[in-house]
Design a protein around this motif. Structure first.
Motif, short mmCIF file in Angstrom:
data_model
loop_
_atom_site.label_atom_id
_atom_site.label_comp_id
_atom_site.label_asym_id
_atom_site.label_seq_id
_atom_site.Cartn_x
_atom_site.Cartn_y
_atom_site.Cartn_z
N MET A 110 0.51 -1.16 -0.16
CA MET A 110 -0.08 0.08 0.16
C MET A 110 1.14 1.57 0.25
O MET A 110 1.77 1.17 1.13
N LEU A 111 0.70 1.85 -0.89
CA LEU A 111 1.63 3.08 -1.26
C LEU A 111 0.77 4.33 -0.25
O LEU A 111 -0.22 4.85 -0.43
N ILE A 112 1.40 5.21 0.36
CA ILE A 112 0.90 6.23 1.35
C ILE A 112 1.69 7.22 1.78
O ILE A 112 3.41 7.13 1.81
N GLY A 113 1.74 8.36 1.39
CA GLY A 113 1.91 9.75 1.25
C GLY A 113 1.48 10.55 1.57
O GLY A 113 0.53 10.71 2.40
N ALA A 114 1.92 11.95 1.59
CA ALA A 114 1.54 13.21 2.01
C ALA A 114 1.92 14.26 0.71
O ALA A 114 1.96 13.98 -0.58
N HIS A 115 0.43 15.04 0.54
CA HIS A 115 0.51 16.28 -0.16
C HIS A 115 2.03 17.49 0.20
O HIS A 115 1.98 18.08 1.50
N VAL A 116 2.73 17.83 -0.80
CA VAL A 116 3.77 18.21 0.43
C VAL A 116 3.71 19.04 -0.44
O VAL A 116 3.27 19.91 -1.79
N ASP A 117 4.89 20.52 -0.35
CA ASP A 117 5.40 22.03 -0.99
C ASP A 117 6.12 21.08 -2.38
O ASP A 117 7.27 20.60 -2.74
N PHE A 118 6.08 22.50 -3.30
CA PHE A 118 6.24 21.80 -4.75
C PHE A 118 7.64 22.33 -4.96
O PHE A 118 8.40 21.47 -5.95
N ILE A 169 -14.96 12.63 12.48
CA ILE A 169 -14.45 11.63 11.70
C ILE A 169 -13.31 10.05 12.95
O ILE A 169 -12.35 11.28 13.43
N ASP A 170 -13.73 9.34 12.91
CA ASP A 170 -13.12 8.54 13.99
C ASP A 170 -11.95 7.87 12.81
O ASP A 170 -11.89 7.55 11.82
N PRO A 171 -10.66 8.52 12.99
CA PRO A 171 -9.21 8.07 12.46
C PRO A 171 -9.03 6.69 11.26
O PRO A 171 -9.16 6.57 10.47
N GLU A 172 -10.06 5.76 12.55
CA GLU A 172 -9.73 4.66 12.30
C GLU A 172 -11.16 3.98 10.81
O GLU A 172 -10.59 3.08 9.88
N LEU A 173 -11.83 4.98 10.84
CA LEU A 173 -12.88 5.07 10.01
C LEU A 173 -11.73 5.35 8.60
O LEU A 173 -12.44 5.20 7.15
N VAL A 174 -11.28 6.40 8.51
CA VAL A 174 -10.01 6.32 7.28
C VAL A 174 -9.41 5.22 7.20
O VAL A 174 -9.19 5.14 6.06
N ALA A 175 -9.01 4.80 8.16
CA ALA A 175 -7.77 3.76 7.54
C ALA A 175 -8.37 3.10 6.71
O ALA A 175 -8.03 2.29 6.18
N ALA A 176 -9.88 2.31 7.32
CA ALA A 176 -10.58 1.43 6.96
C ALA A 176 -10.63 1.42 4.87
O ALA A 176 -10.84 0.41 4.69
N VAL A 177 -11.35 2.87 4.81
CA VAL A 177 -10.74 3.42 3.41
C VAL A 177 -10.68 3.19 3.00
O VAL A 177 -10.09 2.35 2.26
N VAL A 178 -9.06 3.58 3.40
CA VAL A 178 -7.74 3.19 2.55
C VAL A 178 -7.55 1.54 2.32
O VAL A 178 -7.37 1.28 1.07
N ARG A 179 -7.85 1.02 2.71
CA ARG A 179 -7.40 -0.60 3.52
C ARG A 179 -8.52 -1.11 2.36
O ARG A 179 -8.36 -1.49 1.31
N ALA A 180 -9.76 -0.17 1.95
CA ALA A 180 -10.85 -1.23 1.96
C ALA A 180 -10.67 -0.62 0.08
O ALA A 180 -11.32 -1.41 -1.32
N ALA A 181 -9.97 0.07 -0.66
CA ALA A 181 -9.67 1.45 -1.94
C ALA A 181 -8.85 0.73 -2.54
O ALA A 181 -8.88 -0.04 -3.63
N GLY A 182 -7.93 -0.18 -2.08
CA GLY A 182 -6.67 -0.58 -2.41
C GLY A 182 -6.11 -0.10 -3.40
O GLY A 182 -5.84 0.19 -4.54
N ALA A 183 -6.12 1.35 -2.75
CA ALA A 183 -5.17 2.14 -4.27
C ALA A 183 -4.28 3.46 -3.20
O ALA A 183 -4.42 3.44 -2.06
#
Length: 261
Positions: A1-9, A223-237
């Motif tokens: 699972m690729l995870i990152g951030a929006h950063v300065d250009f 938002i419960d952070p665990e819900l956000v993590a669950a979205v990431v897991r389910a999305a597979g993106a």
């Protein structure tokens, strides 16, 4: 699972390293301006990097607008940013769903989206995939409520566009996160990127204010952070946090998501 951030250009790869990020998202020009992006001297380095890259289009782009002085420059700017995104090896160009003005029919905005993508196709196509992002506010938005998103996808889905799911925008826009991946995929057939964000405001607030995942907010409706993590897991993106706190805050959010995959 690729995870990152929006950063300065300015130096995205250094920002990625500072956050231990697999993927970065950044702007190529002023997000509130109409100027075309300039050529980047580090374009080849970005293309050859192992870090996956996404580009966010300027906020001023509104392909749905009925105002010629917004809609026509939006089409031009979209093409300019798509061309520039290709030079840095971007996997996609994120564009907000846009809106029409109060009292106007959202169907007109949806048709304007279709015309913009048809024009781009007639001119040879865009060199990177456009990822349409759901938005948080506005009763005349094309991608806030998922019933409107379904109408939009019926009009533009055949143009090869992708979808970017923002958890803060969905929450603030009145869409529950619990089963959201299934509902989105039922409409679009895909999720290409997740903006994994907490929210500083309650459900259906219409307010686009991101918060960190690592700050447990006890206020009702957040938002419960665990819900956000669950979205990431389910999305597979791939997932990008667009959260405050700079490298420290975003590193903690990235670590949280990794620990919950």
């Amino acid at each position: 699972m690729l995870i990152g951030a929006h950063v300065d250009f300015e130096d995205p790869l250094a920002e990625a390293a500072a956050r231990n990020a697999d993927v970065v998202q950044f702007f190529l020009a002023d997000p509130q301006g109409w100027k075309a992006p300039e050529a980047r001297p580090d374009a080849a380095v970005l293309r050859d990097s192992a870090v996956q890259i996404f580009i966010h289009a300027p906020y001023v782009i509104n392909l749905a607008s009925t105002n010629n002085r917004i809609r026509i420059p939006s089409r031009k700017l979209l093409g300019q940013h798509a061309a520039a995104a290709a030079t840095v090896g971007a996997s996609g160009l994120i564009v907000h769903g846009g809106h029409v003005n109060k009292g106007e029919d959202v169907a007109t905005g949806i048709e304007n989206w279709r015309k913009a993508l048809q024009q781009a196709r007639d001119n040879g196509g865009l060199p990177v995939q456009v990822l349409i992002e759901n938005t948080a506010g506005g009763d005349n938005a094309c991608a806030r409520r998922f019933d409107e998103l379904a109408r939009l996808w019926d009009a533009v889905g055949d143009f090869g566009v992708g979808f970017c799911l923002d958890t803060c925008h969905a929450h603030a826009g009145g869409e529950e996160l619990l089963d959201i991946v299934d509902r989105v995929k039922g409409i679009t057939g895909r999720i290409d990127l997740v903006h994994a964000n907490g929210s500083r405001d309650g459900f259906d607030s219409g307010r686009d204010r991101h918060d960190n995942l690592t700050v447990k907010n006890s206020e009702p409706g957040m938002i419960d952070p665990e819900l956000v993590a669950a979205v990431v897991r389910a999305a597979g993106a791939p997932a990008v946090v667009e959260t405050p706190g700079g490298a420290q805050g975003q590193s903690a959010d990235i670590a949280y998501l990794r620990a919950h995959q």
